[in-house]
Design an enzyme around this catalytic site. Sequence first.
Site, PDB file in Angstrom:
ATOM      1  N   LYS A  22       0.836  -1.211   0.000  1.00  0.00           N
ATOM      2  CA  LYS A  22       0.000   0.000   0.000  1.00  0.00           C
ATOM      3  C   LYS A  22       0.871   1.263   0.000  1.00  0.00           C
ATOM      4  O   LYS A  22       0.677   2.144  -0.826  1.00  0.00           O
ATOM      5  CB  LYS A  22      -0.892   0.003   1.252  1.00  0.00           C
ATOM      6  CG  LYS A  22      -1.608   1.304   1.481  1.00  0.00           C
ATOM      7  CD  LYS A  22      -2.433   1.309   2.753  1.00  0.00           C
ATOM      8  CE  LYS A  22      -1.678   1.681   4.008  1.00  0.00           C
ATOM      9  NZ  LYS A  22      -1.368   3.098   4.187  1.00  0.00           N
ATOM     10  N   ASN A  23       1.826   1.312   0.928  1.00  0.00           N
ATOM     11  CA  ASN A  23       2.590   2.553   1.058  1.00  0.00           C
ATOM     12  C   ASN A  23       3.493   2.815  -0.148  1.00  0.00           C
ATOM     13  O   ASN A  23       3.817   3.962  -0.439  1.00  0.00           O
ATOM     14  CB  ASN A  23       3.425   2.538   2.345  1.00  0.00           C
ATOM     15  CG  ASN A  23       2.553   2.722   3.582  1.00  0.00           C
ATOM     16  OD1 ASN A  23       1.367   3.015   3.466  1.00  0.00           O
ATOM     17  ND2 ASN A  23       3.139   2.546   4.758  1.00  0.00           N
ATOM     18  N   ARG A  94      -3.610  10.805   4.924  1.00  0.00           N
ATOM     19  CA  ARG A  94      -2.466  11.703   5.001  1.00  0.00           C
ATOM     20  C   ARG A  94      -1.576  11.629   3.752  1.00  0.00           C
ATOM     21  O   ARG A  94      -0.982  12.629   3.343  1.00  0.00           O
ATOM     22  CB  ARG A  94      -1.649  11.368   6.249  1.00  0.00           C
ATOM     23  CG  ARG A  94      -0.449  12.242   6.411  1.00  0.00           C
ATOM     24  CD  ARG A  94       0.287  11.963   7.696  1.00  0.00           C
ATOM     25  NE  ARG A  94       1.634  12.499   7.642  1.00  0.00           N
ATOM     26  CZ  ARG A  94       1.947  13.751   7.954  1.00  0.00           C
ATOM     27  NH1 ARG A  94       1.017  14.589   8.329  1.00  0.00           N
ATOM     28  NH2 ARG A  94       3.193  14.169   7.874  1.00  0.00           N
ATOM     29  N   CYS A 118      -4.570  12.736  13.058  1.00  0.00           N
ATOM     30  CA  CYS A 118      -5.195  11.434  12.851  1.00  0.00           C
ATOM     31  C   CYS A 118      -5.084  10.685  14.170  1.00  0.00           C
ATOM     32  O   CYS A 118      -4.453  11.170  15.112  1.00  0.00           O
ATOM     33  CB  CYS A 118      -4.529  10.673  11.719  1.00  0.00           C
ATOM     34  SG  CYS A 118      -2.856  10.225  12.083  1.00  0.00           S
ATOM     35  N   ARG A 123       0.998  14.488  13.439  1.00  0.00           N
ATOM     36  CA  ARG A 123       1.568  14.354  12.098  1.00  0.00           C
ATOM     37  C   ARG A 123       1.636  15.670  11.326  1.00  0.00           C
ATOM     38  O   ARG A 123       0.956  15.852  10.310  1.00  0.00           O
ATOM     39  CB  ARG A 123       0.798  13.290  11.310  1.00  0.00           C
ATOM     40  CG  ARG A 123       0.839  11.941  11.989  1.00  0.00           C
ATOM     41  CD  ARG A 123       0.089  10.909  11.226  1.00  0.00           C
ATOM     42  NE  ARG A 123       0.935  10.140  10.335  1.00  0.00           N
ATOM     43  CZ  ARG A 123       0.493   9.125   9.608  1.00  0.00           C
ATOM     44  NH1 ARG A 123      -0.749   8.772   9.641  1.00  0.00           N
ATOM     45  NH2 ARG A 123       1.313   8.470   8.823  1.00  0.00           N
ATOM     46  N   ASP A 308       4.627   0.379  12.064  1.00  0.00           N
ATOM     47  CA  ASP A 308       3.405  -0.191  11.483  1.00  0.00           C
ATOM     48  C   ASP A 308       3.175  -1.647  11.907  1.00  0.00           C
ATOM     49  O   ASP A 308       2.176  -2.249  11.515  1.00  0.00           O
ATOM     50  CB  ASP A 308       3.446  -0.087   9.947  1.00  0.00           C
ATOM     51  CG  ASP A 308       3.164   1.339   9.473  1.00  0.00           C
ATOM     52  OD1 ASP A 308       2.781   2.181  10.296  1.00  0.00           O
ATOM     53  OD2 ASP A 308       3.340   1.610   8.264  1.00  0.00           O
ATOM     54  N   ILE A 330       8.121   6.614  17.018  1.00  0.00           N
ATOM     55  CA  ILE A 330       7.817   7.328  15.758  1.00  0.00           C
ATOM     56  C   ILE A 330       6.554   8.189  15.877  1.00  0.00           C
ATOM     57  O   ILE A 330       6.524   9.321  15.402  1.00  0.00           O
ATOM     58  CB  ILE A 330       7.669   6.334  14.572  1.00  0.00           C
ATOM     59  CG1 ILE A 330       8.881   5.387  14.487  1.00  0.00           C
ATOM     60  CG2 ILE A 330       7.464   7.081  13.250  1.00  0.00           C
ATOM     61  CD1 ILE A 330      10.193   6.012  14.114  1.00  0.00           C
ATOM     62  N   ARG A 400      -8.699  -0.082   4.526  1.00  0.00           N
ATOM     63  CA  ARG A 400      -7.758   0.876   3.934  1.00  0.00           C
ATOM     64  C   ARG A 400      -6.457   0.177   3.549  1.00  0.00           C
ATOM     65  O   ARG A 400      -5.798   0.603   2.598  1.00  0.00           O
ATOM     66  CB  ARG A 400      -7.428   1.986   4.937  1.00  0.00           C
ATOM     67  CG  ARG A 400      -8.571   2.938   5.216  1.00  0.00           C
ATOM     68  CD  ARG A 400      -8.108   4.051   6.102  1.00  0.00           C
ATOM     69  NE  ARG A 400      -6.831   4.568   5.611  1.00  0.00           N
ATOM     70  CZ  ARG A 400      -5.930   5.197   6.349  1.00  0.00           C
ATOM     71  NH1 ARG A 400      -6.161   5.416   7.620  1.00  0.00           N
ATOM     72  NH2 ARG A 400      -4.797   5.625   5.834  1.00  0.00           N
TER      73      ARG A 400
HETATM   74  C1  UD1 Z   1       4.666   6.739   6.409  1.00  0.00           C
HETATM   75  C2  UD1 Z   1       3.732   5.564   6.218  1.00  0.00           C
HETATM   76  C3  UD1 Z   1       3.169   5.101   7.560  1.00  0.00           C
HETATM   77  C4  UD1 Z   1       4.304   4.813   8.539  1.00  0.00           C
HETATM   78  C5  UD1 Z   1       5.245   6.014   8.638  1.00  0.00           C
HETATM   79  C6  UD1 Z   1       6.467   5.740   9.503  1.00  0.00           C
HETATM   80  C7  UD1 Z   1       2.815   5.967   4.012  1.00  0.00           C
HETATM   81  C8  UD1 Z   1       1.643   6.295   3.197  1.00  0.00           C
HETATM   82  N1  UD1 Z   1       2.670   5.949   5.339  1.00  0.00           N
HETATM   83  O1  UD1 Z   1       3.868   7.812   6.933  1.00  0.00           O
HETATM   84  O2  UD1 Z   1       2.416   3.913   7.334  1.00  0.00           O
HETATM   85  O3  UD1 Z   1       3.764   4.560   9.809  1.00  0.00           O
HETATM   86  O4  UD1 Z   1       5.712   6.379   7.322  1.00  0.00           O
HETATM   87  O5  UD1 Z   1       7.161   4.639   9.036  1.00  0.00           O
HETATM   88  O6  UD1 Z   1       3.870   5.677   3.498  1.00  0.00           O
HETATM   89  N2  UD1 Z   1       6.662  14.322  11.060  1.00  0.00           N
HETATM   90  C9  UD1 Z   1       6.796  15.631  11.448  1.00  0.00           C
HETATM   91  N3  UD1 Z   1       6.828  16.583  10.467  1.00  0.00           N
HETATM   92  C10 UD1 Z   1       6.736  16.276   9.136  1.00  0.00           C
HETATM   93  C11 UD1 Z   1       6.605  14.921   8.773  1.00  0.00           C
HETATM   94  C12 UD1 Z   1       6.573  13.964   9.762  1.00  0.00           C
HETATM   95  O7  UD1 Z   1       6.887  15.953  12.637  1.00  0.00           O
HETATM   96  O8  UD1 Z   1       6.768  17.199   8.298  1.00  0.00           O
HETATM   97  C13 UD1 Z   1       6.581  13.274  12.123  1.00  0.00           C
HETATM   98  C14 UD1 Z   1       5.220  12.587  12.115  1.00  0.00           C
HETATM   99  O9  UD1 Z   1       4.267  13.341  12.856  1.00  0.00           O
HETATM  100  C15 UD1 Z   1       5.527  11.264  12.745  1.00  0.00           C
HETATM  101  C16 UD1 Z   1       6.944  10.964  12.250  1.00  0.00           C
HETATM  102  O10 UD1 Z   1       7.474  12.217  11.827  1.00  0.00           O
HETATM  103  O11 UD1 Z   1       5.515  11.347  14.140  1.00  0.00           O
HETATM  104  C17 UD1 Z   1       6.992   9.969  11.107  1.00  0.00           C
HETATM  105  O12 UD1 Z   1       6.312  10.490  10.002  1.00  0.00           O
HETATM  106  P1  UD1 Z   1       6.646  10.135   8.488  1.00  0.00           P
HETATM  107  O13 UD1 Z   1       7.901   9.323   8.411  1.00  0.00           O
HETATM  108  O14 UD1 Z   1       6.580  11.382   7.698  1.00  0.00           O
HETATM  109  O15 UD1 Z   1       5.435   9.202   8.141  1.00  0.00           O
HETATM  110  P2  UD1 Z   1       4.425   9.312   6.939  1.00  0.00           P
HETATM  111  O16 UD1 Z   1       5.151   9.566   5.675  1.00  0.00           O
HETATM  112  O17 UD1 Z   1       3.293  10.179   7.313  1.00  0.00           O
END
Ligand code: UD1
Length: 421
Positions: A22-23, A94, A118, A123, A308, A330, A400
């Site tokens: 999915k991701n 997201r 969420c 996030r 995850d 995370i 999802r």
């Molecule tokens: C992706 C995955 C999700 C997985 C996550 C961590 C997809 C669609 N989703 O989510 O399933 O759980 O990676 O492996 O690929 N953060 C900030 N600021 C930002 C961006 C992120 O503070 O601008 C924080 C987030 O709030 C979170 C952490 O960083 O606490 C990890 O986020 P991120 O690695 O960006 O995850 P996603 O890309 O949202």
Amino acid sequence: MDTILIKGGKSLNGKIDIAGAKNACLALMPLTLLTEDKLTLTNAPKLSDINTFKQLLESLGAEIEFKKSGREIILSTPEIKTVRADYEIVRKMRASNLVLGPLLAREGHAIVSLPGGCAIGARPMDIHIDALEMLGAKIDLRDGYLFATAAKGLKGCAINLPFASVGATENLIMAASMAKGTTIITNAACEPEVGDMIECLISMGAIIEGKGTSKIIIEGVSQLYGAKHAVISDRIEMGTYMLAPIIAGGEVEIIGGNIKLLEAFSEKLISIGVTITNSLDGVIVKGPDDRLQAIDVKTEIYPGFPTDLQAQMMALLTTANGTSILHETIFENRFMHAPELIRMGAKIDISGGKAVVEGVSRLKGAPVMATDLRASVSMILAALAAEGETVVNRVYHLDRGYENVEEKLSNCGAIIERIIT
Ligand code: UD1
């Protein structure tokens, strides 16, 4: 709203096929915004998140067709009709924020709703915004939307991410692929799904080095072309089903996944007495003869233990012998499954980013509620071993990210059915 009913206590024996990730698929679909040509994705998973993303891309002007009963997605975007990604769609998922980078690269501007919070945490998008601003974009927040412009185009530079965010790395790679000059990203996310995006972009004509490492070098090009790409297999789905025979007993062959992408996870399982053997088509996981030992788990960025799989691991540890500690690093609020598991008899104490799980000898079935995608599947896993009946509500979270859960598990002997209401 559909529910899933499980009667626990049956051991599992059989084979389970793993779908495309999915991701990875969600990171590959927005690549259509970078080219007028046709992009074909094979090995796509059939999930509601994929449909949501299809709707979003179509609203921007993409033409998308599902073929081979949804396993193949053909995308093309001859022109961008609007650069506005609406709140109504973005709030559902997201990953919608992954249109920001490519819209900026192709059109020089983008208006993308902030996804909002969420269940698993706030996030924010600060890392995405700061990184794109370093490439020359100007981004303002108004009315809940990010208004991004790059009047003079994007220009490559050196960017050190403060945290290896998966989404920020992906947005940045897409934007930098069509920026002028060279972009060097350090502390980039190394997740295999990022690597899959890089591979597809290279087939589309992008010049990128460093796949799978935390240093990615991108030489911007003025045009990208069509390509055909097979989505990598879903390591999280694989890890989830590996836990099923461990929790319920039995022996299951997981077909088509890639165990090499789950090293930290497999090592934990092996250390508590699980047998994992390679087979011709995947891996065979055998449930333990004795009660599992408790263990400490800390979620980390790749290649560490994936966040995850934390909820599913918690389900497993609720019945281990002794006290386990799960440390979530995370996401700040990713223990929503704990109160539901407690309703099934688990003993869990949450404090800060840690969950202390004191193993009980057996869980008991109960009505529970899915709070997010991985939480929902953790309840299904727990229910497989619980005494009596469990009803999981709000299974739209499950849909999802997991296709045909009921079919995959019932083929192995589980008593599980969807009640469509
Ligand atoms: C992706 C995955 C999700 C997985 C996550 C961590 C997809 C669609 N989703 O989510 O399933 O759980 O990676 O492996 O690929 N953060 C900030 N600021 C930002 C961006 C992120 O503070 O601008 C924080 C987030 O709030 C979170 C952490 O960083 O606490 C990890 O986020 P991120 O690695 O960006 O995850 P996603 O890309 O949202």
